[in-house]
Design an enzyme around this catalytic site. Structure first.
Site, mmCIF file in Angstrom:
data_model
loop_
_atom_site.group_PDB
_atom_site.id
_atom_site.type_symbol
_atom_site.label_atom_id
_atom_site.label_comp_id
_atom_site.label_asym_id
_atom_site.label_seq_id
_atom_site.Cartn_x
_atom_site.Cartn_y
_atom_site.Cartn_z
ATOM 1 N N GLU A 16 43.557 -107.009 23.302
ATOM 2 C CA GLU A 16 43.935 -107.515 24.633
ATOM 3 C C GLU A 16 43.859 -106.434 25.701
ATOM 4 O OE1 GLU A 16 47.916 -109.157 25.006
ATOM 5 O OE2 GLU A 16 47.537 -109.813 27.046
ATOM 6 N N LYS B 117 41.411 -111.127 23.635
ATOM 7 C CA LYS B 117 42.349 -111.788 24.562
ATOM 8 C C LYS B 117 42.193 -111.152 25.940
ATOM 9 C CE LYS B 117 47.263 -112.821 25.242
ATOM 10 N NZ LYS B 117 48.454 -113.327 24.577
#
Ligand code: 13P
Length: 341
Positions: free
Chosen positions: A178, A220
């Protein structure tokens, strides 16, 4: 490392029609959320709140593929003594764990941060796997401002993400990678695009250098959006078109799936954007949600810390999970929001 097993878990996390619930707020962040609904944040209230979410059987079994937990939660039991992690598994969802330890000031780069938590990560991953976690999350934070982000911040954060991802795969845990470019600021969508492109390119460069198997991870990212206070806000179609163009330019097709963060978008915006991207279609990866705020703002408001409101909280959560599940297949429409209300 068993790559075909990692790949299976990664694909399950992005099952069509399902997405991820990010319930991994640190104690500091959940306190902020509870302050907003005037609930004291204690070990017990945090447990009660999350137990309510995990016992939402319709949402959990139909729309949620996995749940990201915070360290405290993965060791906690429900009121009746059942481990919370077991509630998730019994609903057919995969438990995951946030393993980063938040951000620290980055030396030499005023105003910028680097994510901590690599020390002892290998040992911690082993314990989380034994407890039942099959994926993990590490969030890098990149801010847009005057003269930032620096190349230094992009590089060290990508390097740490790749080190984390390699350690996860060695522990038979799927890493959610992420790199979040924040939407705070008055920059326009073009600037967000350009910064996110640099961040994603450096992240995949580091992942390759550190021998991370792309088939065994989930990305992500943030979407390409206008800064929150930008006077020219991009439309839903512009966000979808630009984000897809950006991802196609930066994300190899070997990555099984992309699960977006909501990053401060309103509930409905986050759903509309995901839906519009899936409408474009013809993509090499599955696109779904890994939302925190955009899934939880409504249930938090409905629950407000009262046991008597648990069913209302579950209804609100089920509704948002359902709307996002539809969006993950490009089947959502704004009228469906009104119908439920
Ligand atoms: P938001 O969807 O609230 O951005 O949270 C997702 C997440 O896990 C951020 O790390």
């Amino acid at each position: 490392m068993n790559l075909s097993e990692l790949n299976k878990v990664a694909l399950a996390m992005v099952t069509p029609g399902k997405g991820i619930l990010a319930a991994d707020e640190s104690s500091g962040t959940i306190k902020k959320r509870f302050d907003a609904i005037k609930v004291e944040s204690t070990e017990e209230t945090r447990r009660d709140y999350r137990e309510m979410l995990f016992r939402s059987s319709e949402a959990m079994s139909k729309y949620i593929s996995g749940v990201i937990l915070y360290d405290e939660t993965i060791w906690q039991d429900a009121r009746d003594g059942t481990p919370l992690i077991k509630l998730i598994q019994e609903a057919g969802a995969i438990p995951g764990i946030k393993v980063d330890e938040g951000t620290q000031a980055l030396a030499g780069c005023p105003g910028e941060v680097v994510t901590a938590g690599l020390d002892r990560l290998a040992e911690r991953l082993k314990k989380y796997y034994e407890r039942g976690a099959r994926f993990a999350k590490w969030r890098a934070v990149i801010d847009i401002g005057k003269n930032i982000p620096s190349m230094t911040a992009i590089h060290v954060n990508a390097h740490a993400l790749a080190r984390y991802a390699a350690l996860c795969q060695e522990a038979q845990i799927v890493p959610i990678v992420e790199p979040e470019v924040l939407m705070d600021g008055d920059h326009d969508i073009e600037r967000c695009y350009e910064v996110t492109e640099r961040v994603l390119n450096e992240t995949f460069q580091q992942l390759r250098m550190q021998r991370v198997a792309l088939e065994g991870m989930v990305l992500k990212p943030n979407m390409a959006v206008s800064g929150k206070t930008c006077p020219r806000q991009a439309s839903v179609e512009q966000v979808a078109e630009k984000t897809i163009r950006l991802l196609k330019a930066c994300v190899p097709a070997a990555v099984p799936g992309i699960a977006f963060l909501s990053g401060g978008q309103s509930d409905e915006e986050a759903t509309a954007h995901l839906n519009a991207m899936n409408r474009i279609g013809n993509l090499p990866w599955r696109l779904t949600f890994s939302y925190g705020r955009a899934l939880q703002a409504a249930p938090q408001k409905a629950w407000a810390g009262k046991a008597a409101n648990a069913a209302a909280g579950q209804r609100a959560f089920t509704h948002r999970a359902h709307m996002n599940a539809l969006a993950s297949q490009g089947e959502w429409a704004r009228e469906l929001e009104k119908k439920a209300a």
